[in-house]
Enzyme design. Sequence first.
Site, PDB file in Angstrom:
ATOM      1  N   THR A   1     -67.925 -42.675  29.094  1.00  0.00           N
ATOM      2  CA  THR A   1     -69.045 -41.738  29.196  1.00  0.00           C
ATOM      3  C   THR A   1     -69.618 -41.882  30.593  1.00  0.00           C
ATOM      4  O   THR A   1     -69.883 -43.001  31.048  1.00  0.00           O
ATOM      5  CB  THR A   1     -70.135 -42.037  28.146  1.00  0.00           C
ATOM      6  OG1 THR A   1     -70.570 -43.398  28.277  1.00  0.00           O
ATOM      7  CG2 THR A   1     -69.595 -41.825  26.741  1.00  0.00           C
TER       8      THR A   1
ATOM      9  N   SER B   1     -62.915  13.657  33.113  1.00  0.00           N
ATOM     10  CA  SER B   1     -63.611  13.231  34.332  1.00  0.00           C
ATOM     11  C   SER B   1     -63.175  11.795  34.601  1.00  0.00           C
ATOM     12  O   SER B   1     -62.805  11.073  33.665  1.00  0.00           O
ATOM     13  CB  SER B   1     -65.126  13.287  34.140  1.00  0.00           C
ATOM     14  OG  SER B   1     -65.798  12.544  35.150  1.00  0.00           O
ATOM     15  N   THR B   2     -63.228  11.402  35.852  1.00  0.00           N
ATOM     16  CA  THR B   2     -63.000   9.988  36.144  1.00  0.00           C
ATOM     17  C   THR B   2     -63.922   9.128  35.295  1.00  0.00           C
ATOM     18  O   THR B   2     -63.546   8.049  34.831  1.00  0.00           O
ATOM     19  CB  THR B   2     -63.264   9.689  37.635  1.00  0.00           C
ATOM     20  OG1 THR B   2     -62.310  10.400  38.428  1.00  0.00           O
ATOM     21  CG2 THR B   2     -63.161   8.204  37.937  1.00  0.00           C
ATOM     22  N   ASN B   3     -65.123   9.643  35.043  1.00  0.00           N
ATOM     23  CA  ASN B   3     -66.161   8.843  34.413  1.00  0.00           C
ATOM     24  C   ASN B   3     -65.936   8.589  32.931  1.00  0.00           C
ATOM     25  O   ASN B   3     -66.633   7.758  32.344  1.00  0.00           O
ATOM     26  CB  ASN B   3     -67.526   9.502  34.622  1.00  0.00           C
ATOM     27  CG  ASN B   3     -67.831   9.717  36.083  1.00  0.00           C
ATOM     28  OD1 ASN B   3     -67.144   9.187  36.951  1.00  0.00           O
ATOM     29  ND2 ASN B   3     -68.855  10.508  36.368  1.00  0.00           N
TER      30      ASN B   3
ATOM     31  N   SER C   1     -45.745 -35.507  48.718  1.00  0.00           N
ATOM     32  CA  SER C   1     -46.211 -35.795  50.074  1.00  0.00           C
ATOM     33  C   SER C   1     -45.080 -35.638  51.076  1.00  0.00           C
ATOM     34  O   SER C   1     -43.920 -35.942  50.774  1.00  0.00           O
ATOM     35  CB  SER C   1     -46.763 -37.220  50.149  1.00  0.00           C
ATOM     36  OG  SER C   1     -47.113 -37.551  51.473  1.00  0.00           O
TER      37      SER C   1
ATOM     38  N   LYS D   1     -44.409 -40.263  46.303  1.00  0.00           N
ATOM     39  CA  LYS D   1     -45.684 -39.798  45.752  1.00  0.00           C
ATOM     40  C   LYS D   1     -45.470 -38.507  44.954  1.00  0.00           C
ATOM     41  O   LYS D   1     -44.802 -37.583  45.408  1.00  0.00           O
ATOM     42  CB  LYS D   1     -46.684 -39.541  46.877  1.00  0.00           C
ATOM     43  CG  LYS D   1     -48.099 -39.245  46.407  1.00  0.00           C
ATOM     44  CD  LYS D   1     -49.052 -39.234  47.608  1.00  0.00           C
ATOM     45  CE  LYS D   1     -50.505 -39.102  47.174  1.00  0.00           C
ATOM     46  NZ  LYS D   1     -50.816 -37.727  46.740  1.00  0.00           N
TER      47      LYS D   1
ATOM     48  N   THR E   1     -62.580   7.181  41.157  1.00  0.00           N
ATOM     49  CA  THR E   1     -62.066   8.536  41.369  1.00  0.00           C
ATOM     50  C   THR E   1     -60.742   8.511  42.128  1.00  0.00           C
ATOM     51  O   THR E   1     -59.819   9.271  41.808  1.00  0.00           O
ATOM     52  CB  THR E   1     -63.096   9.390  42.135  1.00  0.00           C
ATOM     53  OG1 THR E   1     -64.284   9.514  41.333  1.00  0.00           O
ATOM     54  CG2 THR E   1     -62.548  10.770  42.437  1.00  0.00           C
TER      55      THR E   1
END
Length: 478
Positions: free
Chosen positions: A187, A140-142, A318, A324, A101
Site C-alpha cells: 500500500t 442535411s449535414t446536421n 537497449s 536488457k 459539411t
Amino acid sequence: MPMSTRQEHDLLGTREVPATAYYGIHTLRAAENFNVSRARVHPELIKALATVKEAAARANLDLGYLPAEKGRAIITACQEVARGELADQFFLDAYQGGAGTSTNMNVNEVIANRALEILGRPKGDYATIHPIDHVNLHQSTNDVYPTAMRVAAIRLLLPLADELAKLQEALQEKEAAFAGVVKIGRTELQDAVPVTLGQEFGAYAQAISRDRWRLYKVEERLRQVNLGGTATGTGLNAPLKYIYLVNDYLRRLTGIGLARAENMIDATQNMDVFVEVSGLVKAAAVTMHKIASDLRFMAAGPRGGPAEINLPERQAGSSIMPGKVNPVIPEMVSQVAMQVMANDNLIAMAASQGQLELNPFAPLIAHTLLESLAMLAAAARIFRSECITGITANPERCQELLAVSPALATALLPYIGYEKATEVVRGAVVSSRSIKEIVLEKGYLTSDELENVLTPAAMTKPGTVGAVKQGIKEKGKA
C-alpha cells in the site's frame, strides 16, 4: 503530359478537378483549407455515412423521389463505399470547420460520381446525378453526420467491449494459476499484509469486468439518432413518410436497434451522449493503465527490483546495455490509455462549445472518440495476447521478499497489541533480523505459537491467524 481535368463550379466560382477523381470541387476546397495534420477522417465514419446515404436513397426511391435507375446506381455506390472501396478518395483532414459539411460533401461527391460511372455517364455530369439534389436529397449535414457518428461509435464500441471480455478471461486464468503464490502486499508502495498473486489478478479481472459491462450498456445511449431532422432538427424539407422510412432502413442496414430521437432538435444541438461514452472509455483506459503500471513494477529487475513476475520478452531493450529487455507491451498500453484520457478532455471541451442549434466541433468529437475506441480495443487485444497470457510467477522471489517483510507483524496485533507490535517491527528493521527472532527474544509468544500466527498464506484470508487452531488468547479476551 498535362493531367486531364474537368471543370466544376460552386458559389465561389469554377475550379479544375482531375478528370479521374470521384471527389469534386467541395472536397478540393476542403483539402486546401484544412491541410493541418496527417490525421484523416476516420474510415469508420466514412463507412457509416455511406450507410446513412444508402438508407436515404432507399427511402427516397420507395417514395418516388428518385427515379429507379438513378436510385439503384446511388445505392450500389453507397454499398461500395460502405465496404471500404474508393478509400483513396477520402483524404480530408480530420480537423475541419463546418460541423462535418466537408466530409458529408466528400461522401456525396464520391457516391454521385461513382453512380454516374455505373450508369455509363462521365464524372461531373451532375445534371444526371447531383451530389446534393440526389445523393443528399432530404438530408442535411446536421442530421446525417451526427447519425453516422453514432453508428460508427457503436460499431467500434462493441468490439472494445468484446476485447475487454477476453482480457478479463485471461486475467481470471492467471488468478487461478497464481492462487497459491503468496507475496507481500503493498500500500502506497510500502510493505503491507500478504496477498496471493492470484488475488491481485482477480482484482484486475473484476475491474475490467466493470468496464466491459459499462461499455456494453452505454451502447444503448447511442441508439437515438436525429436522421430526418435536417438542418436544425425540425425536419424542414424532409417529408414525414421519408423520416419514418429512412430510420427503418437504417435499422435494417446496420442491424443496430436505432430509433428516431423523440426530440430531434435536442439530438442535433447536443453532443453530451458522446461525452458520456467517452467518459466510460476513459474509465476503461484508467483501469488498463493501472494494471500495466502494476505489472511493470512487479516485473522490475531482474536483480534490482521486486521481480515477482516475469513478463513475456518481446524485443531487445537497449542499444547499449546487452541483454536488457523492457516491458514494452505495458508501456504501450499506458501510452494508449493516456491518449484516451486526453481525448476525453478534448471531447468534453468540444461538446461544451456548441452554440444554439449546432455544434461546429463535431469533427473533433468524432475523430477523438473513434480514435479512442479503436486504439483501446487494439491495446486490450495486444495486452492480452502478447503480455497477460505469457506472464509467469517467481514464487521463490515472492517468498524471499515476504520472509523479511515487517508487515508480517500485523498478524501479532490480536495477541500483543499495537504498541508491542510496533516495537517488534522497529527492532527487526534496525537490527536486520526477522520478526520471529524479535518476538522470541522479548518473550511475547512461544516458538510454537509463532508458527501458527506468522503463517503468510493464512494472512490472505479473513479472520485472526492461529487463534482457533492454537487456542492462543487474543489481547483483551479471557
